[in-house]
Design an enzyme around this catalytic site. Sequence first.
Site, PDB file in Angstrom:
ATOM      1  CG  ASN A 101     107.819 134.369  32.020  1.00 26.06           C
ATOM      2  OD1 ASN A 101     107.687 133.910  33.163  1.00 26.06           O
ATOM      3  ND2 ASN A 101     106.814 134.511  31.179  1.00 26.06           N
ATOM      4  CG  ASN A 152      99.264 124.179  35.337  1.00 23.56           C
ATOM      5  OD1 ASN A 152      98.891 123.889  34.198  1.00 23.56           O
ATOM      6  ND2 ASN A 152     100.376 123.691  35.865  1.00 23.56           N
ATOM      7  CG  ASP A 175     112.789 129.848  28.939  1.00 22.83           C
ATOM      8  OD1 ASP A 175     112.638 131.090  28.974  1.00 22.83           O
ATOM      9  OD2 ASP A 175     111.857 129.043  29.148  1.00 22.83           O
ATOM     10  CB  SER A 201     104.130 124.673  39.184  1.00 25.07           C
ATOM     11  OG  SER A 201     105.270 124.392  38.404  1.00 25.07           O
ATOM     12  CB  SER A 202     105.168 119.208  37.925  1.00 18.17           C
ATOM     13  OG  SER A 202     105.799 119.714  36.750  1.00 18.17           O
ATOM     14  CD  GLN A 203     108.322 125.011  35.891  1.00 14.99           C
ATOM     15  OE1 GLN A 203     108.415 126.067  36.520  1.00 14.99           O
ATOM     16  NE2 GLN A 203     108.221 124.980  34.581  1.00 14.99           N
ATOM     17  CB  SER A 259     102.862 119.205  34.797  1.00 15.04           C
ATOM     18  OG  SER A 259     102.016 120.273  34.490  1.00 15.04           O
ATOM     19  CE  LYS A 289     109.271 131.518  28.970  1.00 12.26           C
ATOM     20  NZ  LYS A 289     109.279 130.152  29.461  1.00 12.26           N
ATOM     21  CG  ASP A 347     104.434 123.192  28.173  1.00  8.06           C
ATOM     22  OD1 ASP A 347     103.620 123.688  28.974  1.00  8.06           O
ATOM     23  OD2 ASP A 347     105.663 123.184  28.366  1.00  8.06           O
ATOM     24  NE  ARG A 391     113.413 118.318  34.756  1.00  5.17           N
ATOM     25  CZ  ARG A 391     112.382 119.073  34.388  1.00  5.17           C
ATOM     26  NH1 ARG A 391     112.525 119.965  33.427  1.00  5.17           N
ATOM     27  NH2 ARG A 391     111.206 118.942  34.984  1.00  5.17           N
ATOM     28  CG  HIS A 449     107.197 130.149  24.219  1.00  3.51           C
ATOM     29  ND1 HIS A 449     107.824 128.940  24.314  1.00  3.51           N
ATOM     30  CD2 HIS A 449     106.517 130.275  25.397  1.00  3.51           C
ATOM     31  CE1 HIS A 449     107.568 128.392  25.488  1.00  3.51           C
ATOM     32  NE2 HIS A 449     106.781 129.184  26.161  1.00  3.51           N
ATOM     33  NE  ARG A 450     105.021 125.625  25.533  1.00  4.65           N
ATOM     34  CZ  ARG A 450     106.105 125.109  24.949  1.00  4.65           C
ATOM     35  NH1 ARG A 450     106.115 124.875  23.664  1.00  4.65           N
ATOM     36  NH2 ARG A 450     107.186 124.816  25.648  1.00  4.65           N
ATOM     37  CB  SER A 493     111.851 120.290  30.059  1.00  6.08           C
ATOM     38  OG  SER A 493     110.684 121.082  30.002  1.00  6.08           O
ATOM     39  CE  LYS A 497     101.375 125.360  32.489  1.00 10.75           C
ATOM     40  NZ  LYS A 497     102.592 124.727  33.017  1.00 10.75           N
ATOM     41  CD  GLU A 498     105.546 130.466  29.210  1.00 11.21           C
ATOM     42  OE1 GLU A 498     104.620 129.965  29.888  1.00 11.21           O
ATOM     43  OE2 GLU A 498     106.543 129.797  28.873  1.00 11.21           O
TER      44      GLU A 498
HETATM   45  O1  LIG Z   1     109.455 120.968  34.536  1.00 16.40           O
HETATM   46  C1  LIG Z   1     109.383 121.446  33.406  1.00 16.40           C
HETATM   47  O2  LIG Z   1     110.354 121.437  32.614  1.00 16.40           O
HETATM   48  C2  LIG Z   1     108.107 122.025  32.955  1.00 16.40           C
HETATM   49  C3  LIG Z   1     106.928 121.727  33.610  1.00 16.40           C
HETATM   50  C4  LIG Z   1     105.615 122.250  33.172  1.00 16.40           C
HETATM   51  O3  LIG Z   1     105.222 123.259  34.074  1.00 16.40           O
HETATM   52  P1  LIG Z   1     104.157 123.012  35.282  1.00 16.40           P
HETATM   53  O4  LIG Z   1     104.638 121.895  36.110  1.00 16.40           O
HETATM   54  O5  LIG Z   1     104.173 124.334  35.984  1.00 16.40           O
HETATM   55  O6  LIG Z   1     102.832 122.709  34.630  1.00 16.40           O
HETATM   56  C5  LIG Z   1     105.666 122.831  31.764  1.00 16.40           C
HETATM   57  O7  LIG Z   1     104.497 123.558  31.497  1.00 16.40           O
HETATM   58  C6  LIG Z   1     106.870 123.715  31.577  1.00 16.40           C
HETATM   59  O8  LIG Z   1     106.920 124.271  30.290  1.00 16.40           O
HETATM   60  C7  LIG Z   1     108.136 122.917  31.765  1.00 16.40           C
HETATM   61  C1  LIG Z   2     105.120 126.978  30.794  1.00 12.23           C
HETATM   62  C2  LIG Z   2     106.202 127.109  30.052  1.00 12.23           C
HETATM   63  O1  LIG Z   2     107.388 127.606  30.461  1.00 12.23           O
HETATM   64  P1  LIG Z   2     108.114 127.698  31.883  1.00 12.23           P
HETATM   65  O2  LIG Z   2     109.268 126.755  31.810  1.00 12.23           O
HETATM   66  O3  LIG Z   2     108.566 129.115  32.000  1.00 12.23           O
HETATM   67  O4  LIG Z   2     107.156 127.305  32.966  1.00 12.23           O
HETATM   68  C3  LIG Z   2     106.174 126.712  28.602  1.00 12.23           C
HETATM   69  O5  LIG Z   2     107.260 126.613  27.998  1.00 12.23           O
HETATM   70  O6  LIG Z   2     105.100 126.500  28.038  1.00 12.23           O
END
Ligand SMILES: O=C(O)C1=C[C@@H](OP(=O)(O)O)[C@@H](O)[C@H](O)C1
Ligand SMILES: C=C(OP(=O)(O)O)C(=O)O
Length: 429
Positions: free
Chosen positions: A92, A338, A50, A170-172, A198, A413, A315, A28, A387-388, A24, A342-343
């Site tokens: 992914n 959620n 990744d 997703s917080s992403q 998240s 990954k 995670d 970033r 991977h997890r 993560s 994910k994967e």
């Molecule tokens: O922002 C990030 O780095 C991540 C946020 C999480 O996802 P979600 O926000 O989709 O739950 C986590 O599961 C992912 O592995 C990495």
């Molecule tokens: C959800 C995951 O990955 P991603 O960054 O692809 O969302 C993870 O690493 O568990």
Amino acid sequence: MAESIFLESRSQCSGTVVLPGSKSIANRALLMSALCSEPVRLHNLLNSEDTEHMLNALTALGVQCEKVDKTMVVTGLSGRWKPAETSLHLGNAGTAMRPLIAALASTLSANQQVELTGDSRMQERPVQHLVEALQAQGAEVSYKKASGFPPVLIKPGLNAGDFSIDGSVSSQFISALLMALPLLKGNSTLTLVGEVVSKPYIELTLKMLADFGIVIERVSESRFHIKGSQSYVSPGNYHVEGDASGASYWMAAALLGGGPVTIEGVGAASIQGDKAFTEVIQAMGGNVDMGQHQMTVTGFGHIKGIEQDFNAIPDAAMTVAPLALFADKPTIIRNVANWRVKETDRLSAMATELRKLGAEVEEGVDYIKIHPVQQWQSAEIDTYNDHRMAMCFSLVAFSPVGITINDPDCCRKTYPTYFQEFSRICQSY
Ligand SMILES: O=C(O)C1=C[C@@H](OP(=O)(O)O)[C@@H](O)[C@H](O)C1
Ligand SMILES: C=C(OP(=O)(O)O)C(=O)O
């Protein structure tokens, strides 16, 4: 690596593990460095699938990424990307796809366009909330296949203004907007709606943005004021701390195998939410001695079942599932809806594979209840290119029957050396 690996039964785990860099933070840091104009030297950058995808994407956009000894030197373009038209394959990697959608929508200039695509699973992972938030402010983002999913085509046109983002999937999406909106000409507001998931990853983004000179004003838990025309400023050197989600497997191995296991790279000073897994280990009967950047974990041969809301650490939460098989009572992992996007559909995959070992498992819409195993069955575990799943099920090697794991290499990954490390510190005697 082999198509499958048999891990014979283990009973002890002790030693020291040096964690690879956090996925993560790495992805970033790569993007933020690419948005600077001066070079950034990234230390302890994770080298995995990744981060490869993010590096390749940035390189294709014209950013110079050069490995010098153990350091990655990224010389950014302040968002002035070179190609007029390109297509980027992001595998992914959610931490590449979601942030790049917003960053490119904010920075592409007239006549530029970029397609973002990924593997077959990425094409099933939602981006609709993010894309709709951008489209509402004029962005030209269109779907090339199924509506709501990558691949997407991004063209210029996004304007500053009042953004609203649904954070319930997703917080992403939120992190993506926080990184991108400061680049727009003009001030913006960002309002979070829905039950945000998240959350610690949003804090991680905010901390890293501050390290790269970006100012975000948080006016409430769910509202941000973001000045436009900001510039990312190189911090010169940037250290990527160890991966806290990766640390969860070693904490769990120490709990099962007694320890002591010293885990270097994550400690009390970590900016990752998954460091909270230390509390889970303690609740399940282990001891954690925390230093600033490392910890030592010990287990006492008794594992307690727990029931907990794991929304903040989805995670690391997966690591609770194999531990639950060894516990004194059932365990419930709650509020992880959620996991399904994910994967793989992790709630379904986890239930299916745990049952192969002889466990009674209840799969809910947003939870999983796992009963301890009464009679272990030897099994071949499918990992669903997740991977997890592979890393979690390695812990079943602490059962009397050992474990076969199919496609263990999918751990590339985020943690390519995982199984070598596992065999090094987990012993059979
Ligand atoms: O922002 C990030 O780095 C991540 C946020 C999480 O996802 P979600 O926000 O989709 O739950 C986590 O599961 C992912 O592995 C990495
Ligand atoms: C959800 C995951 O990955 P991603 O960054 O692809 O969302 C993870 O690493 O568990």
